[in-house]
Design an enzyme around this catalytic site. Structure first.
Site, short mmCIF file in Angstrom:
data_model
loop_
_atom_site.label_atom_id
_atom_site.label_comp_id
_atom_site.label_asym_id
_atom_site.label_seq_id
_atom_site.Cartn_x
_atom_site.Cartn_y
_atom_site.Cartn_z
N TYR A 191 0.85 -1.19 0.00
CA TYR A 191 0.00 0.00 0.00
C TYR A 191 0.89 1.24 0.00
O TYR A 191 1.46 1.62 1.02
CB TYR A 191 -0.93 0.02 1.21
CG TYR A 191 -1.92 -1.12 1.27
CD1 TYR A 191 -2.25 -1.86 0.14
CD2 TYR A 191 -2.54 -1.46 2.48
CE1 TYR A 191 -3.16 -2.90 0.21
CE2 TYR A 191 -3.45 -2.50 2.55
CZ TYR A 191 -3.75 -3.22 1.42
OH TYR A 191 -4.65 -4.26 1.50
N LEU A 238 -18.01 -2.75 2.31
CA LEU A 238 -18.95 -1.71 1.88
C LEU A 238 -18.99 -1.59 0.36
O LEU A 238 -19.38 -0.56 -0.18
CB LEU A 238 -18.58 -0.37 2.51
CG LEU A 238 -18.58 -0.36 4.04
CD1 LEU A 238 -18.18 1.01 4.57
CD2 LEU A 238 -19.94 -0.77 4.59
N GLY A 239 -18.58 -2.66 -0.32
CA GLY A 239 -18.67 -2.68 -1.77
C GLY A 239 -17.88 -1.59 -2.45
O GLY A 239 -18.29 -1.06 -3.48
N ARG A 240 -16.71 -1.26 -1.88
CA ARG A 240 -15.84 -0.20 -2.41
C ARG A 240 -16.58 1.13 -2.47
O ARG A 240 -16.40 1.92 -3.41
CB ARG A 240 -15.27 -0.60 -3.77
CG ARG A 240 -14.47 -1.89 -3.71
CD ARG A 240 -13.98 -2.35 -5.06
NE ARG A 240 -13.37 -3.68 -4.94
CZ ARG A 240 -12.09 -3.90 -4.67
NH1 ARG A 240 -11.27 -2.89 -4.49
NH2 ARG A 240 -11.63 -5.12 -4.57
#
Length: 340
Positions: free
Chosen positions: A59, A209-211
């Site tokens: 990241y 949260l589904g992106r």
């Protein structure tokens, strides 16, 4: 600190808060402003009762681990730290090896992560993606040595297939398997979940949260950052369909007087006590909002309405565990390495 409940990672892993914090959002830099924002988010998380923070060396790369190390300094005992490896950061040394699960790389990767985090051990260390050219037994054997040395508390896999999970667990117990799991992504339920539950391995859903689809905040493509803009489910051809599905989550939230994100997290948490979602955010107010999902109780009728959403989603999720090679037995690895 708020009590938001605890769940255990594996049969003998650490107890963590029922909702964790994904730290991937902190990947654009590690300067003073990024550190200030990261500190604000971690402060809010700890105050809200979150004890589990998930990051990875890739990241940034590196920025997320560096920032997390800085902001937990002096309060390391309050945080269960998970990080991941397997994506080589120095591509010049390994240009043809996109994922690296070789034992020698495992050892180099943990040393670098400990240095960036400023700690003497990590509580949970994941193989970020399975290397199809290295037997999983070899990779997990090296991870086992890290546990024995005390630099790693427990180990896990991310986006691994069911047979790979079994073979890895036979070498050393896995505390957790990480995979995308949400109202919009349910494919692991048929293959991965039965295996982890049989073996006593916790499930750590990322992108619960589904992106951001399931937060109710995405109304047009202008709301997207560059990271999500390229995702298939935000493509122009799929956008209207998925926004309509997100609106159905918002309708349930309105019935309960809560936020859509809290409904989405309540649904994930209701999958079982072995499930610990790690929603990510850069904003303290969203940390507090996400934690509120622990208190939301969905009725059987509401659960039924939500359960069918995944079958109607347009577009694929970004990554599926059954990629070529991940399920290959050791006898086939040499052939895969030659590019079969």
């Amino acid at each position: 600190m708020t009590d938001i409940g605890r769940r255990r990672l594996g049969t003998d892993g650490p107890w963590v808060s029922a909702v964790g914090l994904g730290f991937m959002s902190f990947r654009t830099g590690s300067g003073p402003e990024e550190e200030r924002q990261a500190r604000a988010v971690v402060d809010a998380a700890l105050d809200a009762g979150v004890t589990f923070v998930d990051t990875a060396d890739v990241y940034g790369p590196e920025h997320s681990e560096i920032l997390l190390g800085r902001v937990v300094r002096g309060r390391r005992d309050r945080v269960v730290i998970a990080t991941k490896f397997g994506n080589p950061l120095d591509r010049a040394m390994n240009p043809d090896h996109r994922i690296d699960g070789r034992p020698e790389y495992v050892r180099r990767a943990i040393e670098a992560s400990l240095r960036r985090l400023g700690v003497d051990h990590v509580d949970l260390y994941y193989l970020h993606r399975v290397d199809p050219t290295v037997p999983i037994e070899d990779t997990v054997g090296a991870l086992k040595e890290l546990v024995q040395a005390g630099t790693v508390g427990h180990i896990g896999l991310s986006e691994a297939g069911p047979q790979t999970i079994r073979r890895a667990h036979a070498v050393h117990p896995l505390a957790a398997v990480q995979s995308e799991w949400s109202l919009f992504s349910r494919d692991i339920e048929a293959t991965i979940v039965p295996v982890t539950r049989e073996l006593g391995i916790a499930l750590v859903p990322y992108s619960p949260l589904g992106r951001a689809w399931l937060t109710g905040t995405v109304r047009s493509r202008a709301d997207l950052d560059t990271h999500r803009e390229a995702h298939p489910r935000f493509a122009e051809a799929n956008f209207a369909t998925n926004r309509a599905l997100a609106d159905e989550v918002a309708t349930v939230a309105g019935e309960l007087g809560v936020r859509p994100s809290q409904v989405a997290l309540a649904w994930v948490l209701a999958r079982g006590e072995d499930v610990v979602p790690i929603p990510g955010t850069r904003h303290p107010e969203f940390v507090r909002e996400n934690v509120g999902g622990v208190a939301v109780v969905l009725s059987p009728e509401q659960l039924g309405r939500l359960d069918g959403l995944a079958d109607r989603v347009a577009g694929e999720r970004a990554y599926r565990p059954e990629t070529i090679g991940t399920e290959a037995p050791p006898s086939e690895v040499a052939a895969i390495r030659k590019g079969r």
